[in-house]
Design a protein around this motif. Structure first.
Motif, mmCIF file in Angstrom:
data_model
loop_
_atom_site.group_PDB
_atom_site.id
_atom_site.type_symbol
_atom_site.label_atom_id
_atom_site.label_comp_id
_atom_site.label_asym_id
_atom_site.label_seq_id
_atom_site.Cartn_x
_atom_site.Cartn_y
_atom_site.Cartn_z
ATOM 1 N N SER A 1 -6.020 0.829 -10.414
ATOM 2 C CA SER A 1 -6.758 1.807 -11.231
ATOM 3 C C SER A 1 -6.879 1.324 -12.670
ATOM 4 O O SER A 1 -7.953 1.417 -13.285
ATOM 5 C CB SER A 1 -6.043 3.162 -11.199
ATOM 6 O OG SER A 1 -5.968 3.652 -9.893
ATOM 7 N N GLU B 1 6.630 -3.768 -15.377
ATOM 8 C CA GLU B 1 5.904 -2.826 -14.525
ATOM 9 C C GLU B 1 5.836 -1.449 -15.179
ATOM 10 O O GLU B 1 6.702 -1.070 -15.957
ATOM 11 C CB GLU B 1 6.579 -2.727 -13.158
ATOM 12 C CG GLU B 1 6.529 -4.007 -12.356
ATOM 13 C CD GLU B 1 6.994 -3.803 -10.926
ATOM 14 O OE1 GLU B 1 6.937 -2.654 -10.444
ATOM 15 O OE2 GLU B 1 7.400 -4.788 -10.285
ATOM 16 N N LEU C 1 0.823 -1.215 0.000
ATOM 17 C CA LEU C 1 0.000 0.000 0.000
ATOM 18 C C LEU C 1 0.857 1.265 0.000
ATOM 19 O O LEU C 1 0.398 2.326 -0.423
ATOM 20 C CB LEU C 1 -0.928 -0.009 1.213
ATOM 21 C CG LEU C 1 -1.918 -1.190 1.243
ATOM 22 C CD1 LEU C 1 -2.790 -1.134 2.481
ATOM 23 C CD2 LEU C 1 -2.797 -1.192 -0.007
ATOM 24 N N ASP C 2 2.112 1.167 0.473
ATOM 25 C CA ASP C 2 3.042 2.305 0.445
ATOM 26 C C ASP C 2 4.159 2.080 -0.564
ATOM 27 O O ASP C 2 5.273 2.560 -0.390
ATOM 28 C CB ASP C 2 3.672 2.499 1.834
ATOM 29 C CG ASP C 2 2.634 2.926 2.853
ATOM 30 O OD1 ASP C 2 1.677 3.603 2.448
ATOM 31 O OD2 ASP C 2 2.781 2.573 4.032
ATOM 32 N N SER C 3 3.867 1.354 -1.633
ATOM 33 C CA SER C 3 4.905 0.987 -2.591
ATOM 34 C C SER C 3 5.433 2.217 -3.320
ATOM 35 O O SER C 3 4.706 3.209 -3.496
ATOM 36 C CB SER C 3 4.348 0.008 -3.631
ATOM 37 O OG SER C 3 3.303 0.612 -4.355
ATOM 38 N N PRO C 4 6.709 2.174 -3.742
ATOM 39 C CA PRO C 4 7.283 3.309 -4.475
ATOM 40 C C PRO C 4 6.496 3.597 -5.746
ATOM 41 O O PRO C 4 6.039 2.695 -6.433
ATOM 42 C CB PRO C 4 8.706 2.826 -4.799
ATOM 43 C CG PRO C 4 8.983 1.739 -3.823
ATOM 44 C CD PRO C 4 7.666 1.096 -3.536
ATOM 45 N N ARG C 5 6.322 4.864 -6.029
ATOM 46 C CA ARG C 5 5.599 5.349 -7.211
ATOM 47 C C ARG C 5 4.161 4.847 -7.247
ATOM 48 O O ARG C 5 3.493 4.920 -8.265
ATOM 49 C CB ARG C 5 6.326 4.941 -8.505
ATOM 50 C CG ARG C 5 7.707 5.577 -8.653
ATOM 51 C CD ARG C 5 8.376 5.170 -9.946
ATOM 52 N NE ARG C 5 8.840 3.803 -9.910
ATOM 53 C CZ ARG C 5 8.363 2.835 -10.652
ATOM 54 N NH1 ARG C 5 7.386 3.082 -11.484
ATOM 55 N NH2 ARG C 5 8.839 1.613 -10.571
ATOM 56 N N GLN C 6 3.679 4.339 -6.087
ATOM 57 C CA GLN C 6 2.276 3.919 -5.985
ATOM 58 C C GLN C 6 1.886 2.962 -7.115
ATOM 59 O O GLN C 6 0.783 3.014 -7.653
ATOM 60 C CB GLN C 6 1.348 5.141 -6.010
ATOM 61 C CG GLN C 6 1.609 6.131 -4.896
ATOM 62 C CD GLN C 6 1.254 5.559 -3.523
ATOM 63 O OE1 GLN C 6 0.243 4.902 -3.365
ATOM 64 N NE2 GLN C 6 2.117 5.800 -2.556
ATOM 65 N N GLU C 7 2.796 2.057 -7.493
ATOM 66 C CA GLU C 7 2.547 1.172 -8.627
ATOM 67 C C GLU C 7 1.356 0.233 -8.375
ATOM 68 O O GLU C 7 0.611 -0.083 -9.293
ATOM 69 C CB GLU C 7 3.801 0.341 -8.919
ATOM 70 C CG GLU C 7 3.687 -0.576 -10.130
ATOM 71 C CD GLU C 7 3.312 0.173 -11.400
ATOM 72 O OE1 GLU C 7 3.654 1.355 -11.530
ATOM 73 O OE2 GLU C 7 2.653 -0.447 -12.265
ATOM 74 N N VAL C 8 1.181 -0.171 -7.124
ATOM 75 C CA VAL C 8 0.058 -1.065 -6.816
ATOM 76 C C VAL C 8 -1.265 -0.351 -7.022
ATOM 77 O O VAL C 8 -2.201 -0.897 -7.636
ATOM 78 C CB VAL C 8 0.187 -1.580 -5.370
ATOM 79 C CG1 VAL C 8 -1.047 -2.381 -4.977
ATOM 80 C CG2 VAL C 8 1.428 -2.449 -5.229
ATOM 81 N N TRP C 9 -1.368 0.886 -6.516
ATOM 82 C CA TRP C 9 -2.615 1.635 -6.712
ATOM 83 C C TRP C 9 -2.863 1.894 -8.193
ATOM 84 O O TRP C 9 -4.009 1.864 -8.655
ATOM 85 C CB TRP C 9 -2.558 2.954 -5.943
ATOM 86 C CG TRP C 9 -2.577 2.765 -4.466
ATOM 87 C CD1 TRP C 9 -1.560 2.980 -3.595
ATOM 88 C CD2 TRP C 9 -3.671 2.274 -3.677
ATOM 89 N NE1 TRP C 9 -1.935 2.665 -2.320
ATOM 90 C CE2 TRP C 9 -3.221 2.237 -2.332
ATOM 91 C CE3 TRP C 9 -4.964 1.883 -3.967
ATOM 92 C CZ2 TRP C 9 -4.036 1.813 -1.287
ATOM 93 C CZ3 TRP C 9 -5.776 1.459 -2.936
ATOM 94 C CH2 TRP C 9 -5.326 1.422 -1.617
ATOM 95 N N ARG C 10 -1.800 2.190 -8.935
ATOM 96 C CA ARG C 10 -1.962 2.403 -10.379
ATOM 97 C C ARG C 10 -2.421 1.123 -11.066
ATOM 98 O O ARG C 10 -3.230 1.162 -11.993
ATOM 99 C CB ARG C 10 -0.643 2.872 -10.986
ATOM 100 C CG ARG C 10 -0.254 4.279 -10.564
ATOM 101 C CD ARG C 10 1.042 4.718 -11.205
ATOM 102 N NE ARG C 10 1.449 6.045 -10.758
ATOM 103 C CZ ARG C 10 2.543 6.655 -11.131
ATOM 104 N NH1 ARG C 10 3.371 6.065 -11.972
ATOM 105 N NH2 ARG C 10 2.830 7.864 -10.671
#
Length: 304
Positions: A75, A240, A63-72
């Motif tokens: 999305s 990624e 949830l705090d991954s670099p560059r918010q790749e998980v949230w992206r």
């Protein structure tokens, strides 16, 4: 005689049901529980050390991954599900309305339309990869342009959309056709006697009575869309940060793309499962609401 029959039933249970139950536990329940346990550890199959319990560190790290790749990735997956399921529903329902009419060769035409759904997604991905090829692909030749449908370009997202819609529109068409064929003809005859127009019949008879089957198809496709992997992987790989790096693709990249711990991909898989179950729960609640409204307002809706 009853004792012999009871013994026979017990034998059937032991010979057929119990082995099937054992296989179900071995190949479904056990991996599910094992992966859930892995999501709380730093287990790495390459390093010969005992896994260490890390608590919720894998979930917090995602949830705090670099560059918010998980949230992206979530999305992108949500956008892919919304676009593909929406297009499949509209196109499938329109084709079902056409197939509901009687015409010569309807059975053969329906069978041909179902072919994409019956083929492997990996095969279909390879087929569309050839069509989208920038050097010799048919799509660019038809458009008389030189468009790049792969890599980190935005068109790679729409290449997956086109392939998915082409593959799964027949599924929505099939469920829509089942819903349309279940509507009693007497309702249309009564509406015709009352001189109701086509739009009135569509809005107050066809649409509300076919809706439960269509919504059921939307639930199936949305849940399936959230784990989309094959088509995106074949068309654009598993790197990624690309427009086609959906959650399942990111999970594969982090789980099999190097010497990382398997705890993080396992945690990501459970985040995806939670999102899918939440979506399915919302849609099923809406389906119950539609059924309750139908029951309260009568069989044909407000106006029928």
């Amino acid at each position: 005689m009853s004792a012999v029959r009871a013994l026979s039933d017990r034998a059937v249970r032991n010979l057929c049901v119990m082995p099937a139950l054992g296989l179900l536990i071995l190949f479904n329940v056990f991996p599910l529980l094992a992966s859930f346990a892995l999501s709380f550890t730093d287990f790495n199959p390459i390093i010969d050390t005992k896994p260490i319990f890390t608590g919720l560190a894998n979930y917090g790290g995602l949830l705090d991954s670099p560059r918010q790749e998980v949230w992206r990735a979530f999305s992108r997956t949500g956008a892919m599900v919304a676009v593909t399921v929406g297009l499949e529903t509209i196109l499938g329902f329109c084709v079902a309305l056409l197939l509901r009419r009687a015409f010569k060769g309807r059975g053969l035409f329906t069978a041909i339309l179902l072919i994409p759904m019956m083929l492997s997604p990996a095969v279909m991905g390879s087929f569309w990869r050839y069509l989208f090829n920038v050097d010799y692909g048919v799509v660019d030749w038809l458009l008389d342009a030189r468009l790049a449908w792969d890599g980190s370009r935005p068109l790679s997202f729409w290449a997956v959309v086109i392939a998915e819609v082409w593959m799964w529109t027949p599924f929505m068409m099939l469920l829509s056709l089942a819903g349309l064929n279940a509507i009693p003809k007497t309702l249309y005859e009564a509406a015709e006697v009352d001189r109701a127009g086509n739009w009135f019949r569509f809005r107050h008879i066809t649409l509300p009575l076919a809706a439960p089957m269509v919504i059921l198809g939307v639930v199936f496709r949305a849940m399936d869309g959230f784990r989309l992997f094959d088509t995106a992987m074949v068309l654009n790989g598993n790197l990624e940060g690309q427009p086609t790096t959906f959650v399942s693709v990111l999970l594969h990249a982090r789980g099999f793309g190097g010497s990382r711990s398997l705890g993080e991909p396992a945690a990501l898989a459970y985040l995806l499962l939670i999102a899918s179950l939440a979506l399915a729960s919302l849609v099923l609640r809406y389906l119950d609401h539609v059924r309750a409204r139908r029951g309260a307002s009568g069989f044909t809706g407000r106006g029928a």
